[in-house]
Design a protein around this motif. Structure first.
Motif, PDB file in Angstrom:
ATOM      1  N   UNK A   1     109.284   1.981  11.705  1.00 39.31           N
ATOM      2  CA  UNK A   1     108.712   0.931  12.543  1.00 39.31           C
ATOM      3  C   UNK A   1     108.024   1.570  13.749  1.00 39.31           C
ATOM      4  N   UNK A   2     106.824   1.075  14.044  1.00 37.72           N
ATOM      5  CA  UNK A   2     106.015   1.637  15.125  1.00 37.72           C
ATOM      6  C   UNK A   2     105.005   2.655  14.629  1.00 37.72           C
ATOM      7  N   UNK A   3     105.074   2.989  13.341  1.00 39.36           N
ATOM      8  CA  UNK A   3     104.168   3.971  12.767  1.00 39.36           C
ATOM      9  C   UNK A   3     102.890   3.345  12.243  1.00 39.36           C
ATOM     10  N   UNK A   4     101.870   4.181  12.170  1.00 39.71           N
ATOM     11  CA  UNK A   4     100.586   3.812  11.562  1.00 39.71           C
ATOM     12  C   UNK A   4     100.302   4.862  10.493  1.00 39.71           C
ATOM     13  N   UNK A   5     100.018   4.393   9.272  1.00 36.65           N
ATOM     14  CA  UNK A   5      99.791   5.304   8.145  1.00 36.65           C
ATOM     15  C   UNK A   5      98.506   4.924   7.429  1.00 36.65           C
ATOM     16  N   UNK A   6      97.783   5.967   7.027  1.00 38.95           N
ATOM     17  CA  UNK A   6      96.560   5.783   6.234  1.00 38.95           C
ATOM     18  C   UNK A   6      96.870   6.148   4.790  1.00 38.95           C
ATOM     19  N   UNK A   7      96.576   5.220   3.885  1.00 40.14           N
ATOM     20  CA  UNK A   7      96.760   5.452   2.452  1.00 40.14           C
ATOM     21  C   UNK A   7      95.405   5.415   1.771  1.00 40.14           C
ATOM     22  N   UNK A   8      95.087   6.456   1.000  1.00 43.71           N
ATOM     23  CA  UNK A   8      93.896   6.458   0.161  1.00 43.71           C
ATOM     24  C   UNK A   8      94.409   6.330  -1.263  1.00 43.71           C
ATOM     25  N   UNK A   9      94.049   5.226  -1.911  1.00 40.16           N
ATOM     26  CA  UNK A   9      94.680   4.828  -3.171  1.00 40.16           C
ATOM     27  C   UNK A   9      93.653   4.799  -4.298  1.00 40.16           C
ATOM     28  N   UNK A  10      93.868   5.626  -5.352  1.00 41.10           N
ATOM     29  CA  UNK A  10      92.949   5.598  -6.500  1.00 41.10           C
ATOM     30  C   UNK A  10      93.134   4.307  -7.306  1.00 41.10           C
ATOM     31  N   UNK A  11      92.144   3.953  -8.117  1.00 46.19           N
ATOM     32  CA  UNK A  11      92.201   2.682  -8.862  1.00 46.19           C
ATOM     33  C   UNK A  11      93.481   2.469  -9.663  1.00 46.19           C
TER      34      UNK A  11
ATOM     35  N   UNK B   1      88.465   3.052  -5.440  1.00 51.36           N
ATOM     36  CA  UNK B   1      89.432   3.745  -4.592  1.00 51.36           C
ATOM     37  C   UNK B   1      89.426   3.013  -3.253  1.00 51.36           C
ATOM     38  N   UNK B   2      90.616   2.754  -2.730  1.00 54.19           N
ATOM     39  CA  UNK B   2      90.758   1.968  -1.510  1.00 54.19           C
ATOM     40  C   UNK B   2      91.429   2.768  -0.408  1.00 54.19           C
ATOM     41  N   UNK B   3      91.066   2.468   0.820  1.00 57.90           N
ATOM     42  CA  UNK B   3      91.723   3.066   1.988  1.00 57.90           C
ATOM     43  C   UNK B   3      92.356   1.927   2.779  1.00 57.90           C
ATOM     44  N   UNK B   4      93.638   2.078   3.088  1.00 54.99           N
ATOM     45  CA  UNK B   4      94.342   1.130   3.946  1.00 54.99           C
ATOM     46  C   UNK B   4      94.890   1.872   5.153  1.00 54.99           C
ATOM     47  N   UNK B   5      94.798   1.251   6.317  1.00 52.94           N
ATOM     48  CA  UNK B   5      95.534   1.709   7.479  1.00 52.94           C
ATOM     49  C   UNK B   5      96.567   0.636   7.755  1.00 52.94           C
ATOM     50  N   UNK B   6      97.837   1.042   7.768  1.00 50.32           N
ATOM     51  CA  UNK B   6      98.962   0.108   7.841  1.00 50.32           C
ATOM     52  C   UNK B   6      99.805   0.420   9.075  1.00 50.32           C
ATOM     53  N   UNK B   7     100.079  -0.615   9.864  1.00 48.64           N
ATOM     54  CA  UNK B   7     101.011  -0.517  10.996  1.00 48.64           C
ATOM     55  C   UNK B   7     102.310  -1.199  10.557  1.00 48.64           C
ATOM     56  N   UNK B   8     103.408  -0.463  10.598  1.00 53.36           N
ATOM     57  CA  UNK B   8     104.700  -1.030  10.200  1.00 53.36           C
ATOM     58  C   UNK B   8     105.359  -1.663  11.429  1.00 53.36           C
ATOM     59  N   UNK B   9     105.552  -2.981  11.370  1.00 52.00           N
ATOM     60  CA  UNK B   9     106.095  -3.743  12.491  1.00 52.00           C
ATOM     61  C   UNK B   9     107.564  -4.101  12.310  1.00 52.00           C
ATOM     62  N   UNK B  10     107.991  -4.220  11.051  1.00 51.00           N
ATOM     63  CA  UNK B  10     109.372  -4.606  10.796  1.00 51.00           C
ATOM     64  C   UNK B  10     109.777  -4.275   9.380  1.00 51.00           C
ATOM     65  N   UNK B  11     111.096  -4.148   9.175  1.00 47.85           N
ATOM     66  CA  UNK B  11     111.660  -3.825   7.857  1.00 47.85           C
ATOM     67  C   UNK B  11     112.959  -4.617   7.709  1.00 47.85           C
ATOM     68  N   UNK B  12     113.140  -5.168   6.522  1.00 46.90           N
ATOM     69  CA  UNK B  12     114.464  -5.752   6.228  1.00 46.90           C
ATOM     70  C   UNK B  12     114.752  -5.616   4.745  1.00 46.90           C
TER      71      UNK B  12
END
Length: 124
Positions: free
Chosen positions: A86-96, A113-124
Motif C-alpha cells: 500500500x502506497x506503492x506505484x507500479x508500472x506493468x507492461x503486459x503482452x497480449x 501490449x498494454x501499459x498500466x500504472x497502478x497505485x495500490x491504495x488498499x488490500x483485504x
C-alpha cells in the motif's frame, strides 16, 4: 501515500519493440500491507496502448479509485500486483497473452501490449 502518487501518472512513450513477457517496474515502493495472490485490492490506475501511447482507461478520469478481487482481472494484473505494498506505484507492461488475448479474440484491446500504472491504495 507519497506526494507523487496523489495525482494521475504520465507515461512516457516507449521505445523499441513491445516486450513478449510481463515487465514489472516499481516507480514508488509502498510501506503498507502487501498484496497477495487472490487478494481484493483498491487501486487508482491508468492504462495506455504500448504501440500508440493512447490512453484507453483511467480511474483518475472517473475521479475515484476502484476495488476488485485480483482473481477477476487479466493475468498481467494477477501476476503483477502481488508483492506491491500500500502506497506503492507500479508500472506493468503486459503482452497480449496476459491481457486480452491475441488479435481477433473479441475484445477491443485483443492483440495489444498494454501499459498500466497502478497505485495500490488498499488490500483485504
Amino acid at each position: 501515500m507519497t506526494e507523487a502518487n496523489n495525482s494521475k501518472p504520465e507515461i512516457e512513450f516507449p521505445e523499441g519493440p513491445a516486450p513478449t513477457d510481463l515487465q514489472i517496474e516499481d516507480v514508488t515502493v509502498g510501506e503498507g500491507a502487501e498484496a497477495v495472490p487472490g487478494a481484493t485490492v483498491q487501486v487508482h490506475y491508468l492504462g495506455v496502448e504500448y504501440a500508440t501511447g493512447e490512453e484507453f482507461d483511467s480511474s483518475w478520469n472517473r475521479g475515484e479509485s476502484i476495488e476488485f478481487p485480483l482473481r477477476g482481472l487479466i493475468a498481467g494484473w494477477q501476476e503483477g500486483i502481488p508483492g506491491m505494498k500500500i502506497g506503492g506505484r507500479r508500472k506493468l507492461t503486459i503482452p497480449p497473452e496476459l491481457a486480452y488475448g491475441p488479435a481477433g479474440a473479441g475484445h477491443r484491446l485483443s492483440g495489444k501490449t498494454l501499459i498500466f500504472v497502478i497505485d495500490l491504495l488498499g488490500v483485504r
